[in-house]
Design a protein around this motif. Structure first.
Motif, PDB file in Angstrom:
ATOM      1  N   VAL A 121      63.987  31.274  28.985  1.00  0.00           N
ATOM      2  CA  VAL A 121      64.932  31.907  29.904  1.00  0.00           C
ATOM      3  C   VAL A 121      66.265  31.169  29.862  1.00  0.00           C
ATOM      4  O   VAL A 121      66.310  29.945  29.981  1.00  0.00           O
ATOM      5  CB  VAL A 121      64.381  31.908  31.349  1.00  0.00           C
ATOM      6  N   THR A 122      67.341  31.926  29.692  1.00  0.00           N
ATOM      7  CA  THR A 122      68.701  31.406  29.804  1.00  0.00           C
ATOM      8  C   THR A 122      69.446  32.300  30.783  1.00  0.00           C
ATOM      9  O   THR A 122      68.921  33.322  31.225  1.00  0.00           O
ATOM     10  CB  THR A 122      69.432  31.411  28.446  1.00  0.00           C
ATOM     11  N   SER A 123      70.687  31.961  31.080  1.00  0.00           N
ATOM     12  CA  SER A 123      71.454  32.801  31.997  1.00  0.00           C
ATOM     13  C   SER A 123      71.744  34.172  31.385  1.00  0.00           C
ATOM     14  O   SER A 123      71.967  35.138  32.108  1.00  0.00           O
ATOM     15  CB  SER A 123      72.763  32.109  32.379  1.00  0.00           C
ATOM     16  N   SER A 124      71.698  34.272  30.063  1.00  0.00           N
ATOM     17  CA  SER A 124      72.032  35.546  29.417  1.00  0.00           C
ATOM     18  C   SER A 124      70.817  36.404  29.100  1.00  0.00           C
ATOM     19  O   SER A 124      70.970  37.537  28.650  1.00  0.00           O
ATOM     20  CB  SER A 124      72.823  35.295  28.134  1.00  0.00           C
ATOM     21  N   GLY A 125      69.599  35.897  29.329  1.00  0.00           N
ATOM     22  CA  GLY A 125      68.433  36.729  29.059  1.00  0.00           C
ATOM     23  C   GLY A 125      67.162  35.933  28.901  1.00  0.00           C
ATOM     24  O   GLY A 125      67.129  34.715  29.073  1.00  0.00           O
ATOM     25  N   THR A 126      66.102  36.648  28.546  1.00  0.00           N
ATOM     26  CA  THR A 126      64.783  36.079  28.340  1.00  0.00           C
ATOM     27  C   THR A 126      64.297  36.460  26.954  1.00  0.00           C
ATOM     28  O   THR A 126      64.318  37.639  26.601  1.00  0.00           O
ATOM     29  CB  THR A 126      63.782  36.597  29.396  1.00  0.00           C
TER      30      THR A 126
END
Length: 180
Positions: free
Chosen positions: A119-124
């Motif tokens: 998981v990152t701030s821009s997606g999974t």
């Protein structure tokens, strides 16, 4: 640093452990994490491994923000809420059924397999090493089923999820974080 969040007064909420500090050599420490789970911290690469009764093994990279969910309070997690970073899940469903990883962008459900969620701030990103995993957006919508070697990237929005075979380089860059 790994931070565990208490889940109330039942199951995994009975023990909240905060492990902070430098990890020295290959094996730093082993602790009881909660009913049915033992936590071991490793240094090369840095990671924490939870071994839970019933055959579950969860490997968390440093800084992973997650919470185990034990809905039926039997001491075995049925799900993990993952907010940041990555987990590698090795799950044998034979004794008890499915397992889910819930992220801000996706829900990954399985019956028994080995897979990773990042998981990152821009997606999974979801990658399946062995077995099959069903993935859909956290907001719902069509489900895709990933098989061994497949992955998908779930970004905010409504674009259809795409199943893609991951390149060796992408697989290695993810799996090395978990000592694979």
């Amino acid at each position: 640093m790994w931070a565990y969040q208490p889940l109330g007064t039942h199951g995994f909420g009975r023990l909240a452990i905060l492990m902070v500090g430098a990890v020295s050599m290959a094996l730093s420490c082993t602790q009881a994490y909660a009913e049915g789970c033992i936590s071991t911290t490793y240094a090369d690469p840095p990671r924490e491994v939870l071994e839970c009764s019933g055959g579950s093994r969860i490997t968390a990279e440093p800084g992973a923000a997650y919470r185990l969910i034990d809905r039926n309070r039997d001491g075995r997690p049925e799900a993990i809420e993952l907010k940041a970073k990555g987990l590698l899940i090795e799950y044998d469903a034979r004794p008890r059924g499915g397992f889910q990883v819930l992220s801000p962008h996706a829900v990954a459900s399985v019956r028994g397999t080995t897979w990773a969620v990042d998981v990152t701030s821009s997606g999974t990103a979801v990658f399946v090493e062995t077995g099959r995993v069903a993935v859909n957006r956290a907001s719902g919508g069509p489900v895709v089923v990933l098989k061994s070697g497949d992955g998908t990237d779930v970004s905010p929005g409504r674009a259809p999820l795409e199943i893609k075979p991951w390149t060796a380089a992408r697989r290695m860059s993810l799996m090395v974080r978990f000592g694979r």
